[in-house]
Scaffold this motif. Structure first.
Motif, mmCIF file in Angstrom:
data_model
loop_
_atom_site.group_PDB
_atom_site.id
_atom_site.type_symbol
_atom_site.label_atom_id
_atom_site.label_comp_id
_atom_site.label_asym_id
_atom_site.label_seq_id
_atom_site.Cartn_x
_atom_site.Cartn_y
_atom_site.Cartn_z
ATOM 1 N N TYR A 23 0.899 -1.138 0.108
ATOM 2 C CA TYR A 23 0.039 0.197 0.027
ATOM 3 C C TYR A 23 0.663 1.337 0.086
ATOM 4 O O TYR A 23 0.374 2.556 -0.432
ATOM 5 C CB TYR A 23 -0.720 0.310 1.340
ATOM 6 C CG TYR A 23 -1.829 -1.820 1.219
ATOM 7 C CD1 TYR A 23 -3.451 -1.093 0.369
ATOM 8 C CD2 TYR A 23 -1.876 -2.067 1.562
ATOM 9 C CE1 TYR A 23 -3.881 -2.053 0.587
ATOM 10 C CE2 TYR A 23 -2.981 -3.150 1.623
ATOM 11 C CZ TYR A 23 -3.770 -2.968 1.095
ATOM 12 O OH TYR A 23 -4.658 -4.117 1.342
ATOM 13 N N LYS A 46 3.430 1.616 -1.511
ATOM 14 C CA LYS A 46 4.906 0.759 -2.751
ATOM 15 C C LYS A 46 3.007 2.187 -3.802
ATOM 16 O O LYS A 46 3.744 2.800 -4.433
ATOM 17 C CB LYS A 46 4.626 0.704 -3.207
ATOM 18 C CG LYS A 46 6.447 -0.374 -2.703
ATOM 19 C CD LYS A 46 6.767 -1.562 -3.059
ATOM 20 C CE LYS A 46 7.406 -1.812 -2.671
ATOM 21 N NZ LYS A 46 7.771 -3.680 -3.214
ATOM 22 N N ILE A 47 1.423 1.913 -3.736
ATOM 23 C CA ILE A 47 0.972 2.765 -4.876
ATOM 24 C C ILE A 47 0.674 4.047 -3.612
ATOM 25 O O ILE A 47 0.551 5.227 -4.439
ATOM 26 C CB ILE A 47 -0.063 2.080 -3.759
ATOM 27 C CG1 ILE A 47 0.072 1.093 -5.117
ATOM 28 C CG2 ILE A 47 -1.323 2.563 -4.702
ATOM 29 C CD1 ILE A 47 -1.345 -0.481 -4.834
ATOM 30 N N LEU A 48 0.841 4.565 -2.830
ATOM 31 C CA LEU A 48 0.214 6.179 -2.431
ATOM 32 C C LEU A 48 1.181 6.948 -1.925
ATOM 33 O O LEU A 48 1.008 8.148 -2.284
ATOM 34 C CB LEU A 48 0.037 6.274 -0.840
ATOM 35 C CG LEU A 48 -1.648 5.086 -0.796
ATOM 36 C CD1 LEU A 48 -2.134 4.455 1.319
ATOM 37 C CD2 LEU A 48 -2.500 5.571 -1.520
ATOM 38 N N PRO A 70 3.689 7.792 -4.026
ATOM 39 C CA PRO A 70 3.656 8.801 -5.705
ATOM 40 C C PRO A 70 2.932 9.627 -5.423
ATOM 41 O O PRO A 70 3.058 10.558 -5.553
ATOM 42 C CB PRO A 70 3.606 7.092 -6.721
ATOM 43 C CG PRO A 70 3.958 6.145 -6.113
ATOM 44 C CD PRO A 70 3.727 6.506 -4.572
ATOM 45 N N LEU A 71 2.062 9.167 -4.856
ATOM 46 C CA LEU A 71 0.551 10.000 -4.321
ATOM 47 C C LEU A 71 1.180 10.897 -3.707
ATOM 48 O O LEU A 71 0.750 12.414 -3.970
ATOM 49 C CB LEU A 71 -0.745 9.212 -4.281
ATOM 50 C CG LEU A 71 -1.826 9.088 -5.848
ATOM 51 C CD1 LEU A 71 -2.819 8.063 -5.490
ATOM 52 C CD2 LEU A 71 -1.303 9.450 -7.183
ATOM 53 N N GLN A 93 -2.710 12.561 -13.049
ATOM 54 C CA GLN A 93 -1.666 11.805 -11.685
ATOM 55 C C GLN A 93 -1.861 10.339 -11.286
ATOM 56 O O GLN A 93 -1.275 9.559 -10.755
ATOM 57 C CB GLN A 93 -2.028 13.155 -10.191
ATOM 58 C CG GLN A 93 -1.412 12.708 -8.694
ATOM 59 C CD GLN A 93 -1.657 13.300 -7.504
ATOM 60 O OE1 GLN A 93 -2.823 14.437 -7.616
ATOM 61 N NE2 GLN A 93 -1.925 13.089 -6.740
ATOM 62 N N PRO A 94 -3.454 10.170 -10.952
ATOM 63 C CA PRO A 94 -3.650 9.087 -10.276
ATOM 64 C C PRO A 94 -3.215 7.785 -11.832
ATOM 65 O O PRO A 94 -2.508 6.475 -11.311
ATOM 66 C CB PRO A 94 -5.250 8.700 -10.553
ATOM 67 C CG PRO A 94 -5.606 10.144 -10.145
ATOM 68 C CD PRO A 94 -5.062 10.665 -10.955
ATOM 69 N N ILE A 132 0.338 5.880 -10.618
ATOM 70 C CA ILE A 132 -0.417 4.707 -10.225
ATOM 71 C C ILE A 132 0.224 3.640 -11.273
ATOM 72 O O ILE A 132 0.391 1.859 -10.518
ATOM 73 C CB ILE A 132 -0.729 4.695 -8.972
ATOM 74 C CG1 ILE A 132 -0.903 5.693 -8.020
ATOM 75 C CG2 ILE A 132 -1.596 2.963 -8.283
ATOM 76 C CD1 ILE A 132 -1.773 6.281 -7.419
ATOM 77 N N ASN A 153 3.791 3.200 -12.367
ATOM 78 C CA ASN A 153 4.868 2.728 -11.427
ATOM 79 C C ASN A 153 5.808 3.060 -11.932
ATOM 80 O O ASN A 153 6.673 1.802 -11.388
ATOM 81 C CB ASN A 153 4.399 1.468 -10.892
ATOM 82 C CG ASN A 153 4.946 1.107 -9.385
ATOM 83 O OD1 ASN A 153 5.228 2.137 -8.562
ATOM 84 N ND2 ASN A 153 5.392 -0.042 -9.194
#
Length: 284
Positions: free
Chosen positions: A22, A24-26, A28-29, A158-159, A162, A165
């Motif tokens: 999680y 790793k996903i969050l 970058p945001l 932006q999203p 994800i 990656n």
């Protein structure tokens, strides 16, 4: 007591390895949002340090006024994102690109439309929410609307970071974070309120450029930088003309509505016309 026993079991069952995916996903945001928020708030604080309270008030009023129209568009962006992510994960790339294109074009046209309405009613609405003396520098609203247009594009793409990656995103957005601080402090110190909004625009451009650098090949049939610079340049000219027209017809609400509807209709035709060079760049 049984509630706390169950809660304790849940807490002790928590494992560090479960949170890593999680993060790793969050992360970058978080980096994009860090740059975004720094660029959003620092110019205002820089103005309060280097300039007068009047400039801070002018910046705050125009920023909040233009942000109202940006908030109208965000539902269009976020409603479609779950479908975009679902199509991508299921490798239904035709539907993925079609939905992403639809999100981009609808949001862009909708934002331009509401911003035109915002400009036409600027002379009437600003006195209702703040000091009328701020209208003496109403030309600044153009740049706030351009800054929010770029924010709209950032919110769209932006999203998507994800999904792809990209490994380079961390270093790029850390650099952008530092640039946002340097740009705001230098430009506000040199040019006051004009420098503050120009700093916002430059950093938003830089964020979009960073996103495009990482996923430009993947979204090249939807968006390109040439179109971005073209639409920004033409909108500055259009907004400037509309502000001058608005100053001549203050209080004529029906005439304001008619002219704004006409301009929005003409822009819609431009979006549909494949023979127009710059607008054709986002159409298949």
């Amino acid at each position: 007591a049984s509630y706390f026993i169950k809660l304790k079991k849940i807490i002790f069952k928590f494992e560090y390895k479960n949170i890593v995916p999680y993060l790793k996903i969050l992360f970058p945001l978080f980096l994009v949002d860090l740059v975004f928020k720094t660029n959003d708030f620092l110019p205002r604080y820089s103005l309060s340090y280097f300039n007068s309270n009047y400039d801070v008030g002018l910046y705050t009023v125009y920023e909040n006024y233009s942000r109202i129209f940006y908030l109208f568009i965000t539902p269009l962006i976020f409603i479609l994102y779950p479908y975009i992510a679902s199509f991508f994960n299921k490798e239904k790339f035709d539907k993925y690109f079609l939905t992403l294109r639809s999100s981009f074009e609808m949001s862009l046209y909708a934002y331009i439309s509401v911003s035109i309405v915002g400009i036409f009613y600027l002379q009437d609405l600003i006195p209702l929410i703040s000091n009328q003396t701020f209208l003496a520098k109403s030309e600044y609203i153009i740049y706030f609307f351009i800054a929010n247009l770029l924010m709209c594009l950032i919110a769209i793409f932006q999203p998507i970071l994800i999904l792809y990656n990209k490994p380079k995103m961390y270093s790029i957005f850390i650099i952008l974070f530092l640039l946002s601080i340097i740009s705001s402090l230098i430009l506000v110190n040199l040019y006051g309120i004009f420098g503050s909004v120009i700093s916002k625009i430059l950093i938003n451009f830089a964020i979009i450029f960073g996103i495009y650098y990482m996923i430009g090949k993947e979204i090249s049939n939807i968006f390109n930088l040439k179109f971005l610079f073209s639409i920004s340049f033409y909108l500055i000219l259009i907004y400037q003309v509309l502000i001058q027209i608005n100053r001549l017809i203050v209080g004529h609400y029906s005439l304001n509505l008619f002219i704004s509807a006409t301009v929005i209709g003409l822009i819609f035709i431009m979006f549909q016309n494949k023979n127009i060079k710059y607008f054709a760049s986002i159409r298949s």
